[in-house]
Design a protein around this motif. Sequence first.
Motif, short mmCIF file in Angstrom:
data_model
loop_
_atom_site.label_atom_id
_atom_site.label_comp_id
_atom_site.label_asym_id
_atom_site.label_seq_id
_atom_site.Cartn_x
_atom_site.Cartn_y
_atom_site.Cartn_z
N PHE A 75 0.80 -1.22 0.00
CA PHE A 75 0.00 0.00 0.00
C PHE A 75 0.84 1.27 0.00
O PHE A 75 0.32 2.35 0.27
CB PHE A 75 -0.97 0.00 1.19
N TRP A 76 2.10 1.17 -0.29
CA TRP A 76 2.96 2.34 -0.40
C TRP A 76 2.43 3.22 -1.53
O TRP A 76 2.22 2.74 -2.65
CB TRP A 76 4.36 1.88 -0.69
N VAL A 128 6.16 -4.13 16.84
CA VAL A 128 5.95 -2.68 16.91
C VAL A 128 6.86 -1.97 15.91
O VAL A 128 6.44 -1.02 15.25
CB VAL A 128 6.16 -2.16 18.35
N GLY A 129 8.10 -2.44 15.77
CA GLY A 129 8.97 -1.87 14.75
C GLY A 129 8.40 -2.07 13.34
O GLY A 129 8.44 -1.15 12.52
N ALA A 130 7.85 -3.23 13.08
CA ALA A 130 7.23 -3.50 11.78
C ALA A 130 5.97 -2.67 11.60
O ALA A 130 5.69 -2.17 10.51
CB ALA A 130 6.91 -4.99 11.65
N TYR A 131 5.20 -2.51 12.67
CA TYR A 131 3.98 -1.70 12.63
C TYR A 131 4.31 -0.25 12.28
O TYR A 131 3.65 0.36 11.44
CB TYR A 131 3.29 -1.81 13.99
N LEU A 132 5.33 0.29 12.93
CA LEU A 132 5.72 1.67 12.66
C LEU A 132 6.27 1.83 11.24
O LEU A 132 5.96 2.80 10.55
CB LEU A 132 6.75 2.13 13.69
N THR A 133 7.06 0.87 10.80
CA THR A 133 7.62 0.92 9.45
C THR A 133 6.52 0.83 8.40
O THR A 133 6.51 1.58 7.43
CB THR A 133 8.64 -0.20 9.25
N ALA A 134 5.60 -0.10 8.58
CA ALA A 134 4.51 -0.26 7.62
C ALA A 134 3.60 0.98 7.63
O ALA A 134 3.12 1.40 6.57
CB ALA A 134 3.69 -1.51 7.94
N VAL A 138 2.75 3.22 4.37
CA VAL A 138 1.38 3.47 3.90
C VAL A 138 1.13 4.97 3.76
O VAL A 138 0.54 5.43 2.78
CB VAL A 138 0.35 2.81 4.85
N THR A 139 1.57 5.75 4.73
CA THR A 139 1.34 7.20 4.68
C THR A 139 2.42 7.95 3.92
O THR A 139 2.27 9.14 3.67
CB THR A 139 1.25 7.77 6.11
#
Length: 143
Positions: A75-76, A128-134, A138-139
């Motif tokens: 979704f980038w 959490v690192g993956a969550y922040l990176t993803a 996305v944004t």
Amino acid sequence: MFFMLRSSAEMMALAFLAPTFWVGIAGLGIGTYAARRRARGLVSARAAGPALRSTAEVAWLVAVPVLMLAWGLYFWPDHGRGRHEAFALRALDVMALAQLAGCLWLIWGRGGRARPVAGAALAMWWAVGAYLTAGMAVTNTWL
């Protein structure tokens, strides 16, 4: 994908600043406390479990952060899917909850022993690192 893996490893240093991390750690603490109380009430200590179950649990704890990274990469906005940003971010929230549930399942099934708790905490840290990176992917707002 290797860029996302490397970025998530770098974001682990900043994960301590994210409220998501502390909510996950609080959930793990409550789950550990409940699992230890439950394990004290059992007549005999349960064995670690079959190897297949252990492998499936570890695979789950690794698969969810990798899925988060793949989701963020898909979704980038540079790939033309930027108009689905709200949906993509909500799905990341659901994946983070699935990771917390998997970690709690591991702790509960092992009676709150030290090794599974440490493994679950490390898995949450990377998640959490993956969550922040993803979320940054996305944004399209990179640090």
